[in-house]
Each structure stands twice: as C-alpha cells, then as structure tokens.
Write a protein that holds these residues in place. Structure first.
Motif, PDB file in Angstrom:
ATOM      1  N   TYR A   1      -0.250   8.783   9.991  1.00 34.26           N
ATOM      2  CA  TYR A   1      -0.638   8.742   8.587  1.00 34.26           C
ATOM      3  C   TYR A   1       0.566   9.150   7.736  1.00 34.26           C
ATOM      4  N   ALA A   2       0.556   8.657   6.537  1.00 32.85           N
ATOM      5  CA  ALA A   2       1.475   9.128   5.505  1.00 32.85           C
ATOM      6  C   ALA A   2       0.643   9.534   4.299  1.00 32.85           C
ATOM      7  N   TYR A   3       0.988  10.663   3.693  1.00 30.69           N
ATOM      8  CA  TYR A   3       0.254  11.104   2.504  1.00 30.69           C
ATOM      9  C   TYR A   3       1.225  11.694   1.502  1.00 30.69           C
ATOM     10  N   HIS A   4       0.809  11.632   0.249  1.00 30.36           N
ATOM     11  CA  HIS A   4       1.579  12.233  -0.835  1.00 30.36           C
ATOM     12  C   HIS A   4       0.862  13.521  -1.246  1.00 30.36           C
TER      13      HIS A   4
ATOM     14  N   ALA B   1      -8.227   6.678  -1.196  1.00 29.79           N
ATOM     15  CA  ALA B   1      -7.877   6.444  -2.601  1.00 29.79           C
ATOM     16  C   ALA B   1      -7.975   7.744  -3.394  1.00 29.79           C
ATOM     17  N   ILE B   2      -7.187   7.821  -4.445  1.00 28.24           N
ATOM     18  CA  ILE B   2      -7.212   9.013  -5.299  1.00 28.24           C
ATOM     19  C   ILE B   2      -8.582   9.166  -5.948  1.00 28.24           C
TER      20      ILE B   2
ATOM     21  N   ALA C   1      -3.496   8.915   0.880  1.00 27.28           N
ATOM     22  CA  ALA C   1      -3.051   8.811   2.261  1.00 27.28           C
ATOM     23  C   ALA C   1      -3.277   7.404   2.767  1.00 27.28           C
ATOM     24  N   LEU C   2      -2.517   7.034   3.797  1.00 31.13           N
ATOM     25  CA  LEU C   2      -2.582   5.692   4.361  1.00 31.13           C
ATOM     26  C   LEU C   2      -2.272   5.776   5.845  1.00 31.13           C
ATOM     27  N   ARG C   3      -3.093   5.074   6.656  1.00 35.53           N
ATOM     28  CA  ARG C   3      -2.783   4.958   8.079  1.00 35.53           C
ATOM     29  C   ARG C   3      -1.676   3.919   8.259  1.00 35.53           C
TER      30      ARG C   3
ATOM     31  N   GLN D   1       0.819  -1.207   0.000  1.00 33.61           N
ATOM     32  CA  GLN D   1       0.000   0.000   0.000  1.00 33.61           C
ATOM     33  C   GLN D   1       0.855   1.259   0.000  1.00 33.61           C
ATOM     34  N   VAL D   2       1.936   1.244   0.754  1.00 36.16           N
ATOM     35  CA  VAL D   2       2.822   2.419   0.794  1.00 36.16           C
ATOM     36  C   VAL D   2       3.383   2.713  -0.587  1.00 36.16           C
TER      37      VAL D   2
END
Length: 392
Positions: free
Chosen positions: A62-65, A115-116, A23-25, A13-14
C-alpha cells in the motif's frame, strides 16, 4: 496493452494520493507524490515500512499520504447547524507498539483504495456513534474544562479506532451550508408513516430555504461544505463500501468484508484490553478475564464460520437467509466499532478510578452482543431458531 492500461490507471490513482485518495493498493512499483509512505503487508497482516520492490510473493503493498486532512460535520442530528471542523493526519509510527493502528486500519478496511471522502464519513460516523453511546461527552454550553475533556476523548477515539492524530478541532456554524429541506426529507424516509403529513411542510420549507439562500452572502475565504460533507456517510456504511462501491453490491461482499474485519481486529482489541492498568481487586480481574474469554471465543467463532451460501453441506441457503446472515455480520462489526470506542474511553480512565467497573460492564455487554450476532450468522434457517447441534 493490458499491462500498459493497468500502469496508466495506477499512475492516475497514485497522482491523487493526498488530494482525492488517502491510500491505494499498489499493483506494481510507482513513483509516489512527495510525503507518501509505502507499506508492505505479509499474509498474516504484519506491516513494515518498505518500498514496493521489497514485496514478497504472498505480500501486498500500500501507499498512503499521511495528510493532514480537514472535514466539517454535524455531530448531533438534532442540531445540524452546529458542527465540528477537524484536521487530522496519520502520524509517524509509534515504536512502542508491535503494530501501528493505522496499518491495521488500512489492511482491514481500505480495500483497493481509500477515498478521502470515505475516511471523512467514517470519522464523522465514529464521533456521532460515540456521542450517542456516551463514550464521548459534548454538553451544551460547554465550559473550558468540558471542552478539554471532550478533546482528550476525541483524540483517543480517533487514534484507537483509526490510528489518526487530531491536529485541530474547532466548533463551526454550518447554518449556511445545511439544506434543511433535505434534512427533513431524510428524516421522512426514516418515518414512513409521516410521509403524507410532512409533504406540504417540506414544500414550504424548501421554498423558504431557496428564498433565504438567494439573499445569503458567504465570504470568499470561508470554505463551503456540501450536505454530504457536512453530514458524512451513514453510520452503518463500511469504509470500504464507500471507498470501493463494488463491496456494497450484495450480501456476499458485505459478509466477507465484515468477517475479515472481525478476524483481524478482535485479537488487537483483546490485546488492548489486556494491556489496561486496572485497580487491584479480584472482582475486576475476574470480570476482565471473562471479557477476554468471551472475545477469544468470538474470534474462534469467526475463524470457523460456515459459508454464507450454504445452510448445510447438501442444502444451499436461500437468498433471504443469506441477507439475514450478512446483516448479523454487519451488526457484529458495529458492536466491534463500539468496543473500539469503549477502549478509547477506558484508556483515559485513571488507574485508581471507580469507572473501571462500569467500563467492564459495558465491555461485557458489547461482547455479549457480538456473540449473539455471530450466533445469528451461523443460523441455518430464517429467524435462527433451527440451529444444527452435534449429537449428545
């Protein structure tokens, strides 16, 4: 083996951040793609830019682009061939505010993954709803000044609602990407009485669309959008429901998601209204005070909301009542979304403008709708008529 499996799933997922996921938890530390940002949220929802290794026991990461991301959609249902192409991104943090709006959006709506496509659908739904409500104006045969006014309103709307910054917005022709037969089928589903009459017409239009599609030629360097990309998600579908389908599987999940949003976002909306620079005058001051008081009562109502599954401590709520309560919760969230759009328009009003009185009337209407739906969420019988009352 269980831990190794989780690590492999998170690593997969990353790797999708910036391509399929916004974004992802994070469940554990991970090596992120270039350009990603890590956020650590406290139990109270306060965010700080920090790596996962600095996460506390009761905190989430969280991580997000930040993007940019590009989408195209039709802003008006009556003209599906006329579209807007947007390119937007989650911009750098603003040091002037205590909490970034994009951080609040992630903590309130993202769920385990955003999701985008879900973000594209939410952006398209917000723009369509703002145009329908009149908080955005995009007239036909737009002049240059009207287009600049629309762009300013769009920029403020997406920043106020999602914390996104619009990098580019241009009108596009979506005629080659629109399946008009599918559009008619969707409209037919909304009008059950017209099913018999529309059946033959749809078949003719579908055959004509296929015949014309065989002769159509699309340039190789021009992106082709599917019907879902053109029209986005339905306006009443929550972002988290599209990002994580498990949230939309029943009234309990929808109700919990709606109440969580109200709990987290109502204080932020009140702070935004309180910070507005209104013209001098006792009437406007009193009107804003009434709006803020009603919003504070709505926040208190959310904080003390009874359980969805019980009509009374000794009486479970029937499934029909639970569905009705969840529908009221989602309607209250829709009123909150309209309130965010109103706040975006309000911020663009000049300090001495006479528009503030009308905007206060709209805020009063939306907070009244919010209070009505929260009262419906507390209903103990179908129809909401038999409300429990404290003894006098």
């Amino acid at each position: 083996m269980f831990g190794i499996g989780n690590s492999a799933v998170q690593a997969a997922q990353v790797a999708q951040l910036g391509t399929a996921l916004v974004a992802l938890r994070l469940g554990r530390a991970a090596r992120l793609p270039s350009g990603c940002v890590e956020l650590v949220f406290s139990a109270a929802g306060q965010a700080r830019r920090a790596p996962y290794s600095r996460k506390g026991r009761d905190e989430s990461a969280y991580a997000y682009h930040p993007g940019p991301y590009e989408t195209a959609f039709a802003p008006f249902a009556a003209a599906p061939e006329i579209g807007l192409r947007l390119r937007y991104l989650a911009d750098a943090s603003d040091p002037r505010v205590a909490q970034q709006r994009f951080d609040l959006f992630l903590f309130s709506e993202a769920g385990d993954a955003l999701a985008i496509d879900a973000l594209h659908g939410a952006v398209a739904a917000a723009v369509r709803d703002a145009l329908a409500q009149g908080t955005l104006d995009l007239p036909a045969c737009t002049t240059l000044d009207e287009w600049h006014a629309f762009r300013a309103g769009l920029n403020e709307l997406l920043y106020t609602r999602f914390g996104l910054t619009v990098d580019d917005c241009v009108p596009v022709d979506l005629a080659d990407a629109v399946d008009y037969a599918q559009v008619l089928r969707a409209r037919q589903a909304d009008m059950p009485g017209a099913q018999v009459r529309a059946g033959a017409g749809e078949a003719v239009l579908a055959s004509e669309s296929q015949a014309s599609g065989a002769d159509a030629h699309v340039a190789a360097d021009e992106p082709v959008f599917t019907f879902d990309e053109v029209h986005g998600a339905a306006p009443d579908v929550p972002v988290a429901a599209a990002a994580a389908p498990s949230l939309g599987c029943g009234p309990a999940a929808a109700d919990a998601h709606a109440l969580r949003r109200l709990f987290l976002e109502l204080p932020a909306w009140s702070a935004g209204v309180r910070a507005l620079d209104l013209p001098a005058g006792q009437l406007l001051f009193a009107a804003r005070r009434d709006v803020l008081q009603r919003c504070a009562l709505a926040a208190l109502d959310v904080n003390t909301m009874p359980s969805l599954a019980w009509a009374a401590p000794d009486r479970p709520a029937p499934p029909a009542l639970q569905a009705q309560r969840a529908a009221h919760s989602e309607a209250a969230v829709h009123a909150l979304d309209q309130a965010w759009a109103l706040l975006a328009r309000w911020r663009l009003a000049a300090p001495g403008s006479a528009d503030h009185a009308q905007l206060l009337d709209d805020a009063d209407r939306l907070t009244a709708n919010l209070a009505y739906h929260l009262a419906g969420r507390r209903a103990v019988s179908e129809g909401g008529g038999d409300q429990r009352r404290e003894p006098a």
